[in-house]
Design a protein around this motif. Structure first.
Motif, short mmCIF file in Angstrom:
data_model
loop_
_atom_site.label_atom_id
_atom_site.label_comp_id
_atom_site.label_asym_id
_atom_site.label_seq_id
_atom_site.Cartn_x
_atom_site.Cartn_y
_atom_site.Cartn_z
N GLY A 21 21.86 32.36 27.01
CA GLY A 21 21.93 33.79 27.27
C GLY A 21 21.78 34.60 25.99
O GLY A 21 22.62 34.48 25.08
N GLY A 174 28.04 29.01 27.98
CA GLY A 174 27.39 29.92 28.92
C GLY A 174 27.72 31.36 28.59
O GLY A 174 28.86 31.78 28.71
N ASP A 176 25.60 33.79 29.92
CA ASP A 176 24.45 34.21 30.73
C ASP A 176 24.84 35.09 31.92
O ASP A 176 24.18 35.08 32.96
CB ASP A 176 23.63 33.00 31.19
N SER A 180 25.89 33.61 36.10
CA SER A 180 25.69 32.54 35.12
C SER A 180 25.27 31.22 35.74
O SER A 180 25.92 30.69 36.63
CB SER A 180 27.00 32.34 34.36
N SER A 181 24.17 30.67 35.22
CA SER A 181 23.74 29.34 35.64
C SER A 181 24.71 28.27 35.15
O SER A 181 24.99 27.30 35.86
CB SER A 181 22.34 29.04 35.09
N ARG A 183 27.95 28.59 34.59
CA ARG A 183 29.15 28.65 35.43
C ARG A 183 28.91 28.00 36.78
O ARG A 183 29.74 27.23 37.28
CB ARG A 183 29.57 30.11 35.61
N LEU A 318 32.57 29.06 28.67
CA LEU A 318 31.92 30.30 29.07
C LEU A 318 32.48 31.45 28.25
O LEU A 318 33.65 31.43 27.86
CB LEU A 318 32.18 30.59 30.56
N ALA A 322 29.98 35.79 32.02
CA ALA A 322 29.95 34.46 32.64
C ALA A 322 31.36 33.96 32.91
O ALA A 322 31.61 33.22 33.87
CB ALA A 322 29.20 33.47 31.75
#
Length: 424
Positions: A21, A174, A176, A180-181, A183, A318, A322
């Motif tokens: 991210g 993470g 993102d 979040s991908s 997560r 994270l 995220a």
């Protein structure tokens, strides 16, 4: 303005981070790692810096110190507000606070902290400059999977130009966003799904030159104001020295909010104009905001994460949205992401020195459990307050008369930061 030359990368003693991210939190973490010699690779799914909208304006409060900790000692595009006003729809002032007012009374009692308003992309650009520019980002990398290795490290799979590419890292972070991908892959959507907060937000940016000869005290580039009727609420702040950002919000069923958002910018601006035939200069600002500068979306957050969910990742964590997404109504998203980034980098530096047994003990025991405990504790009140604000800012509470942020009357006790509702 940039800091001193970065420290030499210490790949022998520090873990290599894969940061997913390239928004505010991810770039901030990369900068914090760069300054400490922590090796990292920053991945972003977008193909470039300006590939899509990165939001509108931010208000920095306690994170201003974090910005300095990231080596950014001045924000040339930042605007400092000195007064905050709250109005009824006919223009009556029912709340009034900020440095400009406090200095009129007792200068000695004026707080030293100020709120800095800045475009999200301007702050992101300042951080990227600290990082060394766009070339420090692996653009066009969409994370599709990761696998933790028992012996240590993480295998990453990215979709890049239609093909799958692989990479390795010691720690996956993470950063993102709310969807979040990392997560989703770590704990799944069902464990902590998106939670609709009952309202929609419509945002716009209006250059002051669009208003022609209109002059108004509220347009002095140092005043933040909000106007409300107990249902709709509009918030306006300086975006740059010569433009304003507005944020209109109101309750709406989720499906209706999704439908209105899907209709596009023109429909969103029309809806804003229809709902806000209020005191000057609100109608003029809405009417002259170009549709290309308008967006809108239903407002979501997620239930607070618990430590056991994060502990599913031995070498994964994270930060930012995220980890703890929240409504925009307390302006804390970017602030918390910056604090997360700095805290994680400092935690790694402290726990992973030359004599540290972190490789044997593992990153979770050495760094992540402690970092996450502090992050979750710090952000929990921000998430809750932001969710509460989504309700009370669209109720009669917002019409409470008093020279204090809306909602303060609910608590009647000092708060560490009141973000978007506490400029000055």
């Amino acid at each position: 303005m940039t800091a001193h030359s970065p420290t030499v990368v210490d790949a022998e003693n520090f873990p290599h981070l894969a940061i997913i991210g390239g928004g505010i939190g991810g770039v901030a973490l990369a900068v914090a790692c760069l300054h400490r010699g922590i090796p990292f690779t920053l991945y972003e799914r977008d193909r470039g810096f300006a590939a899509r909208s990165q939001g509108y304006g931010l208000t920095l409060q306690q994170a201003s110190k974090a910005i300095e900790g990231l080596g950014v000692f001045s924000l040339d595009d930042g605007v400092i507000s000195t007064l905050h006003l709250v109005h009824t729809t006919d223009g009556q002032v029912i709340g009034d606070w900020g440095i400009r007012k406090w200095l009129q009374g007792d200068a000695k009692s004026s707080p030293k902290r100020t709120n800095v308003h800045i475009a999200r992309q301007s702050l992101r650009q300042a951080l990227l400059e600290q990082l060394g520019g766009d070339e420090r980002v692996q653009w066009g990398h969409q994370l599709v999977d990761f696998q933790e290795i028992d012996a240590g490290g993480v295998d990453l799979s990215f979709q890049v130009d239609g093909t799958i590419q692989h990479a390795k890292a010691d720690l996956l972070v993470g950063a993102d966003g709310i969807r979040s991908s990392v997560r989703s892959l770590l704990i799944g959507e069902d464990a902590s799904p998106l939670r609709y907060l009952g309202c929609i937000v419509i945002l716009g940016i209006c250059p002051l030159e669009n208003l022609g000869r209109l002059e108004h005290d509220l347009l002095d580039s140092a005043t933040v104001f909000q106007t409300a009727n107990g249902n709709e609420r509009i918030y306006m702040m300086p975006f740059t020295a010569d433009s304003v950002m507005w944020q209109l919000s109101f309750p709406m069923p989720e499906e209706d909010a999704k439908a209105l958002s899907a209709e596009g910018a023109q429909a969103l601006r029309d809806e804003a104009c229809k709902r806000c035939q209020w005191h000057d200069p609100i109608p003029q600002i809405l009417a002259t905001t170009e549709a290309a500068q308008v967006s809108g979306y239903p407002v979501y957050d997620r239930a607070l994460l618990t430590a056991d969910l994060l502990e599913k990742g031995k070498q994964v964590t994270l930060i930012g949205d995220a980890a703890h997404p929240m409504s925009p109504f307390k302006g804390q998203g970017a602030n918390q992401a910056l604090l997360d980034a700095l805290a994680l980098a400092r935690g790694i530096t402290k726990a992973c020195g030359p004599k540290s047994p972190w490789r044997e003990a593992g990153l979770r025991a050495s760094v992540l459990t402690g970092f996450e405990a502090e992050m979750l504790k710090r952000s929990a009140t921000k998430v809750k307050d932001s969710a509460d604000a989504a309700e009370f800012l669209h109720s009669d509470i917002v019409l409470h008369e008093g020279d204090e942020p809306r909602g303060r009357c609910l608590k009647r006790k000092p708060q560490a930061a009141d973000d978007m509702d506490r400029p000055g």
